[in-house]
Design a protein around this motif. Structure first.
Motif, PDB file in Angstrom:
ATOM      1  N   GLN A   1       0.784  -0.833   0.149  1.00 50.14           N
ATOM      2  CA  GLN A   1      -0.278   0.220  -0.148  1.00 50.14           C
ATOM      3  C   GLN A   1       0.829   1.295   0.074  1.00 50.14           C
ATOM      4  O   GLN A   1       0.387   2.283  -0.295  1.00 50.14           O
ATOM      5  N   GLU A   2       2.274   1.328   0.815  1.00 55.47           N
ATOM      6  CA  GLU A   2       3.005   2.884   0.763  1.00 55.47           C
ATOM      7  C   GLU A   2       3.401   2.849  -0.810  1.00 55.47           C
ATOM      8  O   GLU A   2       3.768   3.866  -0.980  1.00 55.47           O
ATOM      9  N   ARG A   3       3.410   1.863  -1.380  1.00 55.11           N
ATOM     10  CA  ARG A   3       4.263   2.538  -2.948  1.00 55.11           C
ATOM     11  C   ARG A   3       3.500   2.726  -3.404  1.00 55.11           C
ATOM     12  O   ARG A   3       3.138   3.387  -4.513  1.00 55.11           O
ATOM     13  N   ILE A   4       1.748   2.060  -3.650  1.00 57.94           N
ATOM     14  CA  ILE A   4       0.680   2.300  -4.375  1.00 57.94           C
ATOM     15  C   ILE A   4       0.594   3.775  -4.107  1.00 57.94           C
ATOM     16  O   ILE A   4      -0.058   4.826  -4.896  1.00 57.94           O
ATOM     17  N   ASN A   5       0.201   4.132  -2.950  1.00 59.17           N
ATOM     18  CA  ASN A   5      -0.453   5.999  -2.253  1.00 59.17           C
ATOM     19  C   ASN A   5       1.320   6.564  -2.785  1.00 59.17           C
ATOM     20  O   ASN A   5       0.775   7.367  -3.353  1.00 59.17           O
ATOM     21  N   ALA A   6       2.290   6.764  -3.174  1.00 58.50           N
ATOM     22  CA  ALA A   6       3.749   6.982  -3.143  1.00 58.50           C
ATOM     23  C   ALA A   6       3.160   7.441  -5.090  1.00 58.50           C
ATOM     24  O   ALA A   6       3.549   8.606  -5.091  1.00 58.50           O
ATOM     25  N   PHE A   7       2.990   6.309  -5.269  1.00 58.01           N
ATOM     26  CA  PHE A   7       2.605   6.300  -6.704  1.00 58.01           C
ATOM     27  C   PHE A   7       1.316   7.558  -6.974  1.00 58.01           C
ATOM     28  O   PHE A   7       1.621   7.990  -7.966  1.00 58.01           O
ATOM     29  N   ALA A   8      -0.001   6.945  -6.416  1.00 58.87           N
ATOM     30  CA  ALA A   8      -0.852   8.119  -6.427  1.00 58.87           C
ATOM     31  C   ALA A   8      -0.649   9.544  -5.660  1.00 58.87           C
ATOM     32  O   ALA A   8      -0.519  10.388  -7.245  1.00 58.87           O
ATOM     33  N   ASP A   9       0.804   9.661  -5.518  1.00 60.32           N
ATOM     34  CA  ASP A   9       0.609  11.231  -5.401  1.00 60.32           C
ATOM     35  C   ASP A   9       1.467  11.845  -6.279  1.00 60.32           C
ATOM     36  O   ASP A   9       1.692  12.635  -6.296  1.00 60.32           O
ATOM     37  N   VAL A  10       2.599  10.613  -6.594  1.00 64.61           N
ATOM     38  CA  VAL A  10       3.067  10.892  -8.424  1.00 64.61           C
ATOM     39  C   VAL A  10       2.479  11.328  -9.630  1.00 64.61           C
ATOM     40  O   VAL A  10       2.769  13.071 -10.055  1.00 64.61           O
ATOM     41  N   THR A  11       1.726  10.283  -9.674  1.00 60.73           N
ATOM     42  CA  THR A  11       0.374  10.428 -10.714  1.00 60.73           C
ATOM     43  C   THR A  11      -0.752  11.464 -10.391  1.00 60.73           C
ATOM     44  O   THR A  11      -1.083  11.877 -11.034  1.00 60.73           O
ATOM     45  N   LEU A  12      -0.895  11.315  -9.143  1.00 65.42           N
ATOM     46  CA  LEU A  12      -1.902  12.826  -8.803  1.00 65.42           C
ATOM     47  C   LEU A  12      -2.716  11.984  -9.039  1.00 65.42           C
ATOM     48  O   LEU A  12      -4.321  12.505  -9.456  1.00 65.42           O
ATOM     49  N   ASP A  13      -2.949  10.192  -9.123  1.00 62.74           N
ATOM     50  CA  ASP A  13      -4.010   9.955  -9.525  1.00 62.74           C
ATOM     51  C   ASP A  13      -4.812   9.451  -8.471  1.00 62.74           C
ATOM     52  O   ASP A  13      -4.355   7.871  -7.606  1.00 62.74           O
ATOM     53  N   HIS A  14      -5.585   9.870  -7.562  1.00 57.04           N
ATOM     54  CA  HIS A  14      -6.493   9.581  -5.848  1.00 57.04           C
ATOM     55  C   HIS A  14      -7.281   8.621  -5.911  1.00 57.04           C
ATOM     56  O   HIS A  14      -7.909   8.634  -5.295  1.00 57.04           O
ATOM     57  N   GLN A  15      -7.398   7.786  -7.141  1.00 64.56           N
ATOM     58  CA  GLN A  15      -9.106   7.407  -6.857  1.00 64.56           C
ATOM     59  C   GLN A  15      -9.614   6.224  -6.187  1.00 64.56           C
ATOM     60  O   GLN A  15      -7.860   5.906  -5.184  1.00 64.56           O
ATOM     61  N   PHE A  16     -10.308   5.778  -5.655  1.00 63.75           N
ATOM     62  CA  PHE A  16     -10.043   5.590  -4.120  1.00 63.75           C
ATOM     63  C   PHE A  16      -9.853   3.422  -4.229  1.00 63.75           C
ATOM     64  O   PHE A  16      -9.678   3.021  -3.105  1.00 63.75           O
ATOM     65  N   ILE A  17      -9.936   3.494  -5.358  1.00 65.40           N
ATOM     66  CA  ILE A  17     -10.306   1.832  -5.552  1.00 65.40           C
ATOM     67  C   ILE A  17      -8.693   1.509  -5.418  1.00 65.40           C
ATOM     68  O   ILE A  17      -8.413   0.304  -4.485  1.00 65.40           O
ATOM     69  N   HIS A  18      -7.554   2.834  -5.610  1.00 72.58           N
ATOM     70  CA  HIS A  18      -5.882   2.443  -5.169  1.00 72.58           C
ATOM     71  C   HIS A  18      -5.817   3.266  -3.562  1.00 72.58           C
ATOM     72  O   HIS A  18      -4.875   2.391  -3.311  1.00 72.58           O
ATOM     73  N   VAL A  19      -6.270   3.741  -3.365  1.00 72.91           N
ATOM     74  CA  VAL A  19      -5.789   4.585  -2.000  1.00 72.91           C
ATOM     75  C   VAL A  19      -6.854   4.547  -0.479  1.00 72.91           C
ATOM     76  O   VAL A  19      -7.175   4.920   0.705  1.00 72.91           O
ATOM     77  N   ASP A  20      -8.357   3.888  -0.500  1.00 67.26           N
ATOM     78  CA  ASP A  20      -8.956   3.772  -0.243  1.00 67.26           C
ATOM     79  C   ASP A  20      -9.447   2.747   0.915  1.00 67.26           C
ATOM     80  O   ASP A  20     -10.486   1.929   0.526  1.00 67.26           O
ATOM     81  N   PRO A  21      -8.667   1.529   1.206  1.00 68.00           N
ATOM     82  CA  PRO A  21      -8.805   0.038   1.966  1.00 68.00           C
ATOM     83  C   PRO A  21     -10.605   0.475   1.985  1.00 68.00           C
ATOM     84  O   PRO A  21     -10.835  -1.177   1.767  1.00 68.00           O
ATOM     85  N   GLU A  22     -11.510   1.623   2.913  1.00 70.85           N
ATOM     86  CA  GLU A  22     -12.682   0.696   3.088  1.00 70.85           C
ATOM     87  C   GLU A  22     -12.747   0.994   2.148  1.00 70.85           C
ATOM     88  O   GLU A  22     -14.036   0.280   2.166  1.00 70.85           O
ATOM     89  N   LYS A  23     -13.341   1.708   1.465  1.00 71.00           N
ATOM     90  CA  LYS A  23     -14.040   1.769   0.084  1.00 71.00           C
ATOM     91  C   LYS A  23     -14.087   1.085  -1.015  1.00 71.00           C
ATOM     92  O   LYS A  23     -14.729   0.367  -1.622  1.00 71.00           O
TER      93      LYS A  23
END
Length: 154
Positions: A28-50
């Motif tokens: 998850q740490e790598r996924i979150n870091a990639f989301a930050d770099v690419t500005l792609d914070h879609q919930f399917i990647h960064v929100d475990p509850e959703k």
């Protein structure tokens, strides 16, 4: 690189598997870091509850995160030319995302040389079939025709 060959022998490897990398964990740490770099914070990647409420049941890696691991993983799986002073990512002819990479899954690269074209300036364009496998899964994460330019010393 898994195999280093002389430029006169590279054609002998066309159609053959040239290597398989070690497994690499996508957390998850790598996924979150990639989301930050690419500005792609879609919930399917960064929100475990959703993400838990989706058919995947958990977060998944961005497809482009999986693809971006190719240079690292292919270092152990791709074929190389003797005397190469550099390799350049030249792009891809085709990329297909086949299966999602769920958080904490392990992936690895499998490489098969598809073609080699000699270019001016002591350069060689290699087309490689890259299959990014997911440990324990039948279908791969992706299959790509990856292009690399290898430049030999003059």
């Amino acid at each position: 690189m898994a195999i280093i060959v002389n430029k006169d022998k590279i054609q002998d490897y066309i159609g053959k598997e040239t290597g398989v990398s070690d497994w690499f964990k996508i957390d998850q740490e790598r996924i979150n870091a990639f989301a930050d770099v690419t500005l792609d914070h879609q919930f399917i990647h960064v929100d475990p509850e959703k993400a838990a409420k989706t058919p995947f049941g958990t977060t998944i890696a961005h497809g482009f995160l999986t693809l971006s691991m190719a240079p690292y993983l292919m270092a152990d799986a791709a074929i190389g030319l003797e005397g190469a002073v550099m390799g350049i990512n030249y792009g891809s002819d085709k990329v297909r995302f086949m299966s999602p990479v769920k958080v904490d899954s392990e992936i690895r690269a499998r490489s098969k040389l598809l073609s080699v074209s000699e270019k001016p300036g002591n350069r060689f364009l290699l087309k490689t079939e890259l299959t990014m496998e997911i440990k324990g899964e039948e279908r791969p994460a992706l299959i790509a025709e990856w292009l690399t330019m290898q430049v030999l010393a003059s």
